[in-house]
Design an enzyme around this catalytic site. Sequence first.
Site, short mmCIF file in Angstrom:
data_model
loop_
_atom_site.label_atom_id
_atom_site.label_comp_id
_atom_site.label_asym_id
_atom_site.label_seq_id
_atom_site.Cartn_x
_atom_site.Cartn_y
_atom_site.Cartn_z
CD GLU A 1 -3.50 -0.09 1.68
OE1 GLU A 1 -4.26 -1.02 2.00
OE2 GLU A 1 -3.67 1.07 2.07
CE1 TYR B 1 -5.56 1.40 -2.98
CE2 TYR B 1 -4.91 -0.77 -3.78
CZ TYR B 1 -4.80 0.25 -2.85
OH TYR B 1 -3.93 0.13 -1.81
CD GLU C 1 -1.27 -2.36 -2.89
OE1 GLU C 1 -0.61 -2.20 -1.85
OE2 GLU C 1 -2.26 -3.11 -2.96
CG HIS D 1 -2.76 -5.42 -0.39
ND1 HIS D 1 -2.87 -4.05 -0.49
CD2 HIS D 1 -3.72 -5.81 0.48
CE1 HIS D 1 -3.87 -3.64 0.30
NE2 HIS D 1 -4.39 -4.69 0.89
CG ASP E 1 -3.83 -7.00 3.93
OD1 ASP E 1 -4.49 -7.99 4.32
OD2 ASP E 1 -4.26 -5.83 3.93
CG ASP F 1 -1.69 -8.28 7.47
OD1 ASP F 1 -1.37 -7.55 6.55
OD2 ASP F 1 -2.62 -7.99 8.29
CG HIS G 1 -3.05 -4.28 8.17
ND1 HIS G 1 -3.49 -5.52 7.78
CD2 HIS G 1 -3.89 -3.39 7.58
CE1 HIS G 1 -4.55 -5.39 6.99
NE2 HIS G 1 -4.81 -4.11 6.86
#
Length: 288
Positions: A57, A95, A97, A134, A168, A213, A251
């Site tokens: 992220e 989205y 990342e 992720h 994650d 995670d 997290h």
Amino acid sequence: MHYPTALLFLILVSGAQAFRICAFNAQRLTLAKVAREQVMDTLVRILARCDIMVLQEVVDSSGSAIPLLLRELNRFDASGPYSTLSSPQLGRSTYVETYVYFYRGAGGEGPGVHGSPRSLGLAVLPSLVLVPLHTTPKAVEKELNALYHVFLEVSQQWQSKDVILLGDFNADCASLTKKRLDKLELRTEPGFHWVIADGEDTTVRASTHCAYDRIVLHGERCRSLLHTAAAFDFPTTFQLTEEEALNISDHYPVEVELKLSQAHSVQPLSLTVLLLLSLLSPQLCPAA
Ligand SMILES: *[C@@H]1O[C@H](CO)[C@@H](O)[C@H](O)[C@H]1NC(C)=O
């Protein structure tokens, strides 16, 4: 199926007694976030625990957050210098990342990591391949099943059964029920060792208890190196209130420690770790 070319990186670990590999969802990591003193301070101390960390992220558009973090980390921790390696932008539709590896390299003699960037065509086959993921909460099952196929592809391509899947996964609570979790190929196929177990809590909030995670080991050699694995409760260790901790992430990082000297089967004097930067599955491939 057509797989886009993966970006790869090779690291040689030699002599290190124990070797810690971590993954951390840093919850929308931007320059503004990193620039806050307490956030920087905590992130640096989290990173300094790890020989290899996959930060997830990272959404920094300035391009300055990671260099800043790296500079502070190298100031803080003399056992480095650390280096970083970023994935391409990964994501689905709107989205995106980036995953960023931080890894410790040592100058001179002594234990450490020696990294060198390579494209395809490695001279040495890796002894361990790291595959980060992720998942998007809306498609956890689909992506974790795709991850199994990435595993198959990677282990075939690199002729290595020793693979660590980490990140994650959103593999708990509302995102994935226990029943569905147990139907994943990564659970039903033999050989996968979920070292961050279902009962663990990888969330900061006292009101949540979810093992989102995960770290999953595959391969006998890899398993023979396993020393410890756990979520790292950084708020308790660094004496942060829940509110302060949430300014860093909701997290916990997850960590696995491998002990090279423990291997009885093969005695590796060095470990060649391949860091996968870009996932091979069509569902998980880089954003266009
Ligand atoms: C969290 O970060 C915000 C923004 O910088 C700050 O105003 C707030 O005081 C921080 N909260 C805590 C508990 O440190």
